[in-house]
Structures are given as structure tokens and as C-alpha cells.
Design a protein around this motif. Structure first.
Motif, PDB file in Angstrom:
ATOM      1  N   ASP A  79     -77.277 -74.432 -10.683  1.00 22.44           N
ATOM      2  CA  ASP A  79     -78.072 -74.083 -12.106  1.00 22.44           C
ATOM      3  C   ASP A  79     -78.184 -72.804 -12.267  1.00 22.44           C
ATOM      4  O   ASP A  79     -77.631 -71.852 -11.550  1.00 22.44           O
ATOM      5  CB  ASP A  79     -79.378 -74.802 -11.885  1.00 22.44           C
ATOM      6  CG  ASP A  79     -80.422 -74.264 -10.599  1.00 22.44           C
ATOM      7  OD1 ASP A  79     -79.534 -73.627 -10.000  1.00 22.44           O
ATOM      8  OD2 ASP A  79     -81.377 -75.135 -10.364  1.00 22.44           O
ATOM      9  N   GLY A 133     -71.270 -71.370 -13.062  1.00 23.88           N
ATOM     10  CA  GLY A 133     -72.133 -72.390 -12.810  1.00 23.88           C
ATOM     11  C   GLY A 133     -71.641 -73.814 -12.717  1.00 23.88           C
ATOM     12  O   GLY A 133     -71.791 -74.604 -11.935  1.00 23.88           O
ATOM     13  N   ALA A 134     -70.602 -73.995 -13.887  1.00 23.32           N
ATOM     14  CA  ALA A 134     -70.225 -75.328 -14.218  1.00 23.32           C
ATOM     15  C   ALA A 134     -69.170 -75.686 -12.950  1.00 23.32           C
ATOM     16  O   ALA A 134     -69.330 -76.628 -12.575  1.00 23.32           O
ATOM     17  CB  ALA A 134     -69.577 -75.388 -15.376  1.00 23.32           C
ATOM     18  N   GLU A 135     -68.406 -74.875 -12.415  1.00 23.61           N
ATOM     19  CA  GLU A 135     -67.163 -74.975 -11.574  1.00 23.61           C
ATOM     20  C   GLU A 135     -68.102 -75.328 -10.246  1.00 23.61           C
ATOM     21  O   GLU A 135     -67.443 -76.299  -9.454  1.00 23.61           O
ATOM     22  CB  GLU A 135     -66.345 -74.026 -11.552  1.00 23.61           C
ATOM     23  CG  GLU A 135     -65.265 -74.394 -10.412  1.00 23.61           C
ATOM     24  CD  GLU A 135     -63.893 -73.284 -10.361  1.00 23.61           C
ATOM     25  OE1 GLU A 135     -63.444 -73.190  -9.331  1.00 23.61           O
ATOM     26  OE2 GLU A 135     -63.689 -73.066 -11.465  1.00 23.61           O
ATOM     27  N   GLY A 191     -71.242 -76.194  -9.829  1.00 27.27           N
ATOM     28  CA  GLY A 191     -72.074 -77.196  -9.663  1.00 27.27           C
ATOM     29  C   GLY A 191     -73.488 -76.735  -9.510  1.00 27.27           C
ATOM     30  O   GLY A 191     -74.430 -77.327  -8.770  1.00 27.27           O
ATOM     31  N   GLY A 233     -71.074 -68.837 -17.109  1.00 32.68           N
ATOM     32  CA  GLY A 233     -71.330 -70.371 -17.529  1.00 32.68           C
ATOM     33  C   GLY A 233     -70.306 -70.795 -16.909  1.00 32.68           C
ATOM     34  O   GLY A 233     -70.394 -71.953 -16.163  1.00 32.68           O
ATOM     35  N   ASP A 234     -69.045 -70.458 -16.703  1.00 36.96           N
ATOM     36  CA  ASP A 234     -67.709 -71.049 -15.929  1.00 36.96           C
ATOM     37  C   ASP A 234     -68.386 -70.937 -14.456  1.00 36.96           C
ATOM     38  O   ASP A 234     -67.827 -72.407 -14.068  1.00 36.96           O
ATOM     39  CB  ASP A 234     -66.566 -70.143 -16.281  1.00 36.96           C
ATOM     40  CG  ASP A 234     -65.450 -70.729 -15.425  1.00 36.96           C
ATOM     41  OD1 ASP A 234     -65.101 -71.940 -15.802  1.00 36.96           O
ATOM     42  OD2 ASP A 234     -64.971 -69.831 -14.359  1.00 36.96           O
TER      43      ASP A 234
END
Length: 435
Positions: free
Chosen positions: A59, A53-55, A57, A50-51
Motif C-alpha cells: 500500500d 506498489g501494484a506489482e 502488493g 503506482g506500478d
């Protein structure tokens, strides 16, 4: 029979009367930690995806590519390192592979974007493939014949320990970001020096190279009462992949490759997406991590029970029984309508599937002569890694198309059923000399 009486003997006989000594315990510890590292590397980023993918950018599909990158690099890696281990030795393969992995993994912690990260994880997979391929064959070639099955299954416990370490890292280090988790992975590469210090070269390999005195010296340290004999080995060209498909080995190789693919697909398709699948059933992320940790704990008694049974009933019977039981556990897990049923079904699946893996890791390393053992195991590992690469993306596609928890699990479980069918024609190896 004693060494004085025989004068000359097959190298495998030097292990028949060998006791299990403190040196074997030290060897087991060194290679056990190596297997923990292998498990850790393949799972650590799953629990901080999750971290990640978020950092970066990206999916779920992009995260799947990052998670699969190490396995993608290991596929050509194992096909190179296996013949290297047969030609240049087990010990240098394990050392240089693990050390190179640590260096590349450290670089990947500072990747500026997803493309660079994928490239470096592919490179770390290429490096890690050597120790990943040779750990079990190397261990088998240092063990007394009567202890080989039990001890090698215990080595497999390194897998759930690595899982627990990865989960623990995500809990304790996850707030610091995925970079810190990767740096911790890189530090594990220093364990290469422990392997070089504690694990001797395989006497099977040394005898096959004509290095008789070195083979005797290792056998003395291992406590063999037959260490002073002159040893013979099965003749063959070292590290020739095409020889896997000649004569009586061809049928074994084809079945072995298919089994490795479907068995690992069924296992890896579940493990990669287990947190996501559990969240679809209503669990929070923290609860799903706890679920995964409990599942990993259930793997340990699965390994222990399989270890106790394989010496009594043989590799094939125990493997078949455990795979069938795992498939039934997977069916229970897939169709559970309550949280209790979900837990119990997955615990049965974890207990028996990993017990079966412990037996398979041993059995799979006993099909080939010394000149081809590393090569044969590398092809087996490559088949597993193809599945490891394909399964996350395939399961991710199922989830993206809203296939649903139950249907996805039933598809994964079907691979376990095929695994059992493929194991039927393989030969029993319990109690047989490796040569």
C-alpha cells in the motif's frame, strides 16, 4: 603578489588570481552529471510508484518505505564517507562510491519482493552516499575564489535536470515496469570513470597531506599563476567528527544541522507526494507529471538568478530573500482556489526554493577548514537525509488521516519559515578563501 615574491602562501591564495579555464568546464561537467545521477536516484521511483506498489502488493505506506530506503541507507553512509574523503581523498571517494552504487542498483532491479528491494535500496544508498556527500566540497576546492559561488550554484541545476530525467523515464519507460527504470539508474554508475578521468584531486587536500608537488601539479593544470609556491594549510586532525563541536565551530555546526533538517523536510515532504497531492486537486496522473515537469523547469531560472545575485550581495542575503519568497509561494499554492493559482503558486515556490538550495549547497560547504570540510558536509547531508527519510512517511500519514491538501501544504510550508530564522546567525562566506 606572485609566487616568487611570497615563497610560501596559504593554499587558498593560489585560487585568488586563478582564471576560470576549460579544465574547470570539464570538471564542472563531470560533477554536474554526478549530481544529476544523485537527483535521478532519489526521484526515479517516485514517478513509477503506482506500478511498484501494484506489482509488489504493497500500500501507500509500503511504497513510502521503499522510496525512503535509499535515504535511510545514505544516513550512516554519509557519516562514514565524509571522514573517508577527509582522510583518503575526494577523488577516490567519488569514484568508488558511484561505481559501487551502480553495481548494487543493478542487483535491486531483480529484487523478488518488497523486503529484498528495501534491503538493496538501503545498500545502494550506503554506496551513493560518498559521491553525494563530496560533490560540492570537491567542486568548491577546485574553483577560483571569485567564481566559486556562481559556478557552484550552477552545479545545483543538476537537481532539476535529474528530476526531468526521472519524469521522462517514467513516461518513456514506465510501461515497461519499474525494473527498467532501476536498470537505467544502475547504468549511471559507469559515470564514475568519467570523474576519475576528468577531475583531479583537490589541491587543498593534497597540501593538507603534505603532498606539495602533487598540489602544484594540479594547480598548474587549473591555470593558477601561483602554482610554484610552497603552500600552508590550517592545521587540524583530518576527518574527526567531534572536532565539529569544539570551539567556534560548535555553534555553526548545531545551527547548520537544524537548518539542513527543516529545509529538506519542507522540500522533500512536498516533492515525494506532489503527484498524489495534485490528484487530490483533481489532476490526472499524467497531468500531475506534467505539472511536476513544469515545476522542475521553473527551478532552473531560480538557480540562475541566485547564481547571478550571490556574487553581488553575498550568500546570506540572497538565501534569506529566496527562502522567504519560497514560503510566500508555498502559501499561495496551499490556498489556491483555481488551477491558475495552483500553477502560479507552485512556480513561485519552485523558483525561489531551488534558488535558495543552490546558494545553500555552496554556503554549506564553506563553513569548515579542509581537514573537516568533508566531515562537516557529511553531517549536513545526514541531517538532510533524516528529513528525507521522515518526510515521506509523515506526509503519507497526514494524507492517510484525510488531513487534506491545504492543511498538509501549510504544515510543509512552516518548515520553510523556520529555515529562514535559522539562517540569520550563520556567517557570510562570499569572497573568502576556503582556508
Amino acid at each position: 603578489m606572485t609566487a616568487i615574491d611570497s615563497g610560501t602562501m596559504p593554499i587558498g591564495q593560489a585560487f585568488d588570481r586563478m582564471p576560470f579555464t576549460r579544465r574547470h568546464v570539464l570538471i564542472a561537467l563531470a560533477l554536474f552529471i554526478a549530481f544529476v545521477i544523485e537527483s535521478w536516484e532519489q526521484l526515479a521511483l517516485v514517478y513509477v510508484s503506482g506500478d511498484l506498489g501494484a506489482e509488489l502488493g504493497i500500500d501507500e505506506a509500503g511504497v513510502g518505505v521503499v522510496l525512503s530506503a535509499v535515504a535511510f541507507g545514505m544516513i550512516p553512509g554519509v557519516l562514514v564517507w565524509g571522514p573517508v574523503a577527509d582522510r583518503l581523498g575526494r577523488r577516490p571517494t567519488a569514484f568508488w562510491s558511484l561505481l559501487a552504487y551502480g553495481i548494487v542498483a543493478l542487483a535491486s532491479a531483480f529484487a523478488p519482493n518488497a523486503a529484498v528491494l528495501v534491503g538493496l535500496r538501503v545498500a545502494s544508498g550506503l554506496a551513493l552516499a560518498g559521491v553525494y556527500t563530496i560533490t560540492f566540497p570537491f567542486f568548491l576546492e577546485l574553483l577560483p575564489t571569485r567564481h566559486r559561488g556562481r559556478a557552484a550554484v550552477y552545479l545545483s541545476i543538476g537537481w532539476p535536470i535529474g528530476m526531468l530525467a526521472a519524469i521522462g523515464a517514467s513516461v518513456t519507460l514506465g510501461d515497461l515496469g519499474w525494473h527498467v527504470v532501476v536498470i537505467a539508474s544502475a547504468a549511471a554508475g559507469l559515470w564514475a570513470f568519467a570523474i576519475r578521468a576528468w577531475v583531479p584531486e583537490s589541491p587543498y587536500w593534497l597540501a593538507g597531506q603534505g603532498r606539495q608537488e602533487e598540489a602544484r601539479a594540479v594547480l598548474r593544470t587549473l591555470g593558477s599563476p601561483d602554482a610554484e609556491a610552497t603552500f600552508t594549510v590550517a592545521r587540524g586532525r583530518a576527518g574527526r567528527p567531534l572536532d565539529l563541536f569544539k570551539g567556534g565551530l560548535a555553534r555553526i555546526t548545531v545551527v547548520m544541522l537544524a537548518l539542513n533538517f527543516v529545509f529538506n523536510w519542507g522540500y522533500w515532504g512536498l516533492q515525494t507526494w506532489l503527484p498524489t497531492l495534485l490528484q487530490e486537486k483533481g489532476l490526472t496522473l499524467s497531468a500531475s507529471l506534467g505539472f511536476a515537469a513544469l515545476s522542475a523547469l521553473m527551478m532552473i531560472p531560480g538557480y540562475v538568478s541566485a547564481s547571478l545575485l550571490t556574487g553581488r550581495f553575498g550568500r546570506k542575503k540572497v538565501f534569506l530573500m529566496y527562502v522567504v519568497a519560497a514560503a510566500l509561494g508555498g502559501l499561495w499554492f496551499a490556498t489556491a482556489e483555481s488551477m491558475t493559482g495552483l500553477y502560479l503558486g507552485n512556480f513561485v515556490l519552485s523558483f525561489f526554493s531551488l534558488g535558495a538550495w543552490g546558494v545553500w549547497n555552496t554556503w554549506n560547504g564553506e563553513f569548515y577548514p579542509t581537514a573537516l570540510r568533508g566531515t562537516g558536509y557529511s553531517w549536513a547531508t545526514a541531517a538532510q537525509l533524516v528529513a528525507t527519510t521522515v518526510a515521506p512517511s509523515a506526509v503519507g500519514a497526514l494524507l492517510a488521516n484525510a488531513t487534506g491538501f491545504t492543511a498538509t501544504m501549510l504544515i510543509i510550508n512552516a518548515f520553510m519559515v523556520v529555515t529562514a530564522l535559522l539562517a540569520v546567525p550563520l556567517p557570510e562566506t562570499e569572497g573568502r578563501e576556503l582556508e
